[in-house]
Design a protein around this motif. Structure first.
Motif, PDB file in Angstrom:
ATOM      1  N   LEU A 169       0.933  -1.176   0.058  1.00  0.00           N
ATOM      2  CA  LEU A 169      -0.260  -0.015   0.037  1.00  0.00           C
ATOM      3  C   LEU A 169       0.968   1.319  -0.118  1.00  0.00           C
ATOM      4  O   LEU A 169       1.809   1.444   0.696  1.00  0.00           O
ATOM      5  N   THR A 170       0.630   2.041  -0.915  1.00  0.00           N
ATOM      6  CA  THR A 170       1.340   3.374  -1.144  1.00  0.00           C
ATOM      7  C   THR A 170       0.339   4.569  -0.926  1.00  0.00           C
ATOM      8  O   THR A 170      -0.737   4.350  -1.364  1.00  0.00           O
ATOM      9  N   ALA A 171       1.040   5.603  -0.554  1.00  0.00           N
ATOM     10  CA  ALA A 171       0.220   6.969  -0.724  1.00  0.00           C
ATOM     11  C   ALA A 171       1.167   7.970  -0.421  1.00  0.00           C
ATOM     12  O   ALA A 171       2.368   7.794  -0.689  1.00  0.00           O
ATOM     13  N   ASN A 172       0.508   9.305  -0.347  1.00  0.00           N
ATOM     14  CA  ASN A 172       1.717  10.584  -0.348  1.00  0.00           C
ATOM     15  C   ASN A 172       1.280  11.275   0.954  1.00  0.00           C
ATOM     16  O   ASN A 172      -0.062  11.292   1.264  1.00  0.00           O
ATOM     17  N   ARG A 173       2.090  11.280   1.955  1.00  0.00           N
ATOM     18  CA  ARG A 173       1.939  11.836   3.184  1.00  0.00           C
ATOM     19  C   ARG A 173       1.480  13.306   2.915  1.00  0.00           C
ATOM     20  O   ARG A 173       1.855  14.034   2.079  1.00  0.00           O
ATOM     21  N   LEU A 174       0.291  13.764   3.570  1.00  0.00           N
ATOM     22  CA  LEU A 174      -0.362  15.138   3.319  1.00  0.00           C
ATOM     23  C   LEU A 174       0.280  16.142   3.706  1.00  0.00           C
ATOM     24  O   LEU A 174       0.343  17.225   3.214  1.00  0.00           O
ATOM     25  N   ARG A 175       1.241  15.922   4.898  1.00  0.00           N
ATOM     26  CA  ARG A 175       1.769  16.938   5.500  1.00  0.00           C
ATOM     27  C   ARG A 175       3.108  17.713   4.738  1.00  0.00           C
ATOM     28  O   ARG A 175       3.403  18.854   4.694  1.00  0.00           O
ATOM     29  N   ASP A 176       3.747  16.636   3.845  1.00  0.00           N
ATOM     30  CA  ASP A 176       4.786  17.165   2.856  1.00  0.00           C
ATOM     31  C   ASP A 176       4.814  16.715   1.372  1.00  0.00           C
ATOM     32  O   ASP A 176       5.580  16.892   0.982  1.00  0.00           O
ATOM     33  N   GLY A 177       3.927  15.718   1.193  1.00  0.00           N
ATOM     34  CA  GLY A 177       4.148  15.167  -0.103  1.00  0.00           C
ATOM     35  C   GLY A 177       4.573  13.973  -0.365  1.00  0.00           C
ATOM     36  O   GLY A 177       4.708  13.507  -1.552  1.00  0.00           O
ATOM     37  N   GLU A 178       5.323  13.588   0.779  1.00  0.00           N
ATOM     38  CA  GLU A 178       6.453  12.485   0.371  1.00  0.00           C
ATOM     39  C   GLU A 178       5.566  11.225   0.023  1.00  0.00           C
ATOM     40  O   GLU A 178       4.400  10.696   0.625  1.00  0.00           O
ATOM     41  N   ALA A 179       6.229  10.531  -0.826  1.00  0.00           N
ATOM     42  CA  ALA A 179       5.768   9.247  -1.154  1.00  0.00           C
ATOM     43  C   ALA A 179       5.983   8.162  -0.021  1.00  0.00           C
ATOM     44  O   ALA A 179       7.140   8.161   0.555  1.00  0.00           O
ATOM     45  N   VAL A 180       5.115   7.561   0.462  1.00  0.00           N
ATOM     46  CA  VAL A 180       5.322   6.741   1.673  1.00  0.00           C
ATOM     47  C   VAL A 180       4.594   5.336   1.410  1.00  0.00           C
ATOM     48  O   VAL A 180       3.628   5.213   0.525  1.00  0.00           O
ATOM     49  N   TRP A 181       4.915   4.245   2.423  1.00  0.00           N
ATOM     50  CA  TRP A 181       4.386   2.849   2.116  1.00  0.00           C
ATOM     51  C   TRP A 181       3.904   2.546   3.595  1.00  0.00           C
ATOM     52  O   TRP A 181       4.561   2.612   4.523  1.00  0.00           O
ATOM     53  N   LEU A 182       2.969   1.664   3.548  1.00  0.00           N
ATOM     54  CA  LEU A 182       2.403   1.273   4.990  1.00  0.00           C
ATOM     55  C   LEU A 182       3.292   0.031   5.406  1.00  0.00           C
ATOM     56  O   LEU A 182       3.310  -0.806   4.587  1.00  0.00           O
ATOM     57  N   ALA A 183       3.718   0.042   6.907  1.00  0.00           N
ATOM     58  CA  ALA A 183       4.402  -0.817   7.191  1.00  0.00           C
ATOM     59  C   ALA A 183       3.677  -1.770   8.131  1.00  0.00           C
ATOM     60  O   ALA A 183       2.426  -1.382   8.427  1.00  0.00           O
ATOM     61  N   ALA A 184       4.311  -2.720   8.526  1.00  0.00           N
ATOM     62  CA  ALA A 184       3.607  -3.872   9.383  1.00  0.00           C
ATOM     63  C   ALA A 184       2.777  -2.989  10.563  1.00  0.00           C
ATOM     64  O   ALA A 184       1.649  -3.545  11.144  1.00  0.00           O
ATOM     65  N   ASP A 185       3.597  -2.296  11.055  1.00  0.00           N
ATOM     66  CA  ASP A 185       2.976  -1.481  12.519  1.00  0.00           C
ATOM     67  C   ASP A 185       1.962  -0.367  12.176  1.00  0.00           C
ATOM     68  O   ASP A 185       1.560   0.223  12.932  1.00  0.00           O
ATOM     69  N   HIS A 186       1.435  -0.418  10.996  1.00  0.00           N
ATOM     70  CA  HIS A 186       0.532   0.767  10.376  1.00  0.00           C
ATOM     71  C   HIS A 186       1.208   2.038  10.252  1.00  0.00           C
ATOM     72  O   HIS A 186       0.200   3.043  10.557  1.00  0.00           O
ATOM     73  N   SER A 187       2.254   2.137  10.544  1.00  0.00           N
ATOM     74  CA  SER A 187       2.930   3.309  10.431  1.00  0.00           C
ATOM     75  C   SER A 187       3.437   3.828   8.712  1.00  0.00           C
ATOM     76  O   SER A 187       3.315   2.773   8.169  1.00  0.00           O
ATOM     77  N   TRP A 188       3.404   5.016   8.452  1.00  0.00           N
ATOM     78  CA  TRP A 188       3.858   5.275   7.007  1.00  0.00           C
ATOM     79  C   TRP A 188       5.150   5.543   6.987  1.00  0.00           C
ATOM     80  O   TRP A 188       5.846   6.283   7.739  1.00  0.00           O
TER      81      TRP A 188
END
Length: 102
Positions: free
Chosen positions: A4-23
């Motif tokens: 699962l990928t997304a863009n972090r809203l605060r800075d636009g950074e491309a991020v991926w969902l980790a097993a601990d549900h952090s980005w």
């Protein structure tokens, strides 16, 4: 396999969902869905993060694992994981702690 990928809203950074549900800012930290149930779990976590205004453009993407590294199948996602193709001194590929996914 999917992640699962997304863009972090605060800075636009491309991020991926980790097993601990952090980005995570690195694709290597992404939780890999190897079955439909895990895909659905990732989608639910992504929708929850979207509703909390943490991320935007939440998507499950197809990946493969080669030599222990997660590699997106689509070129767009490889670029998002590594950074701009015209300037290797910018983006994720310019950071020594981030491996190049492309």
């Amino acid at each position: 396999m999917k992640i699962l990928t997304a863009n972090r809203l605060r800075d636009g950074e491309a991020v991926w969902l980790a097993a601990d549900h952090s980005w995570a800012a690195s694709i290597e930290a992404a939780e890999i869905a190897r079955d439909k149930a895990t895909e659905e779990k990732l989608e639910r976590a992504g929708k929850a993060a979207l509703l909390k205004n943490e991320v935007v453009d939440v998507n499950l993407i197809d990946v493969t694992v080669a030599d222990g590294e997660i590699r997106p199948l689509r070129l767009r996602e490889r670029i998002r994981a590594a950074g701009p193709t015209n300037r290797i001194d910018l983006g994720k590929q310019a950071r020594p702690e981030i491996a190049v996914a492309a």
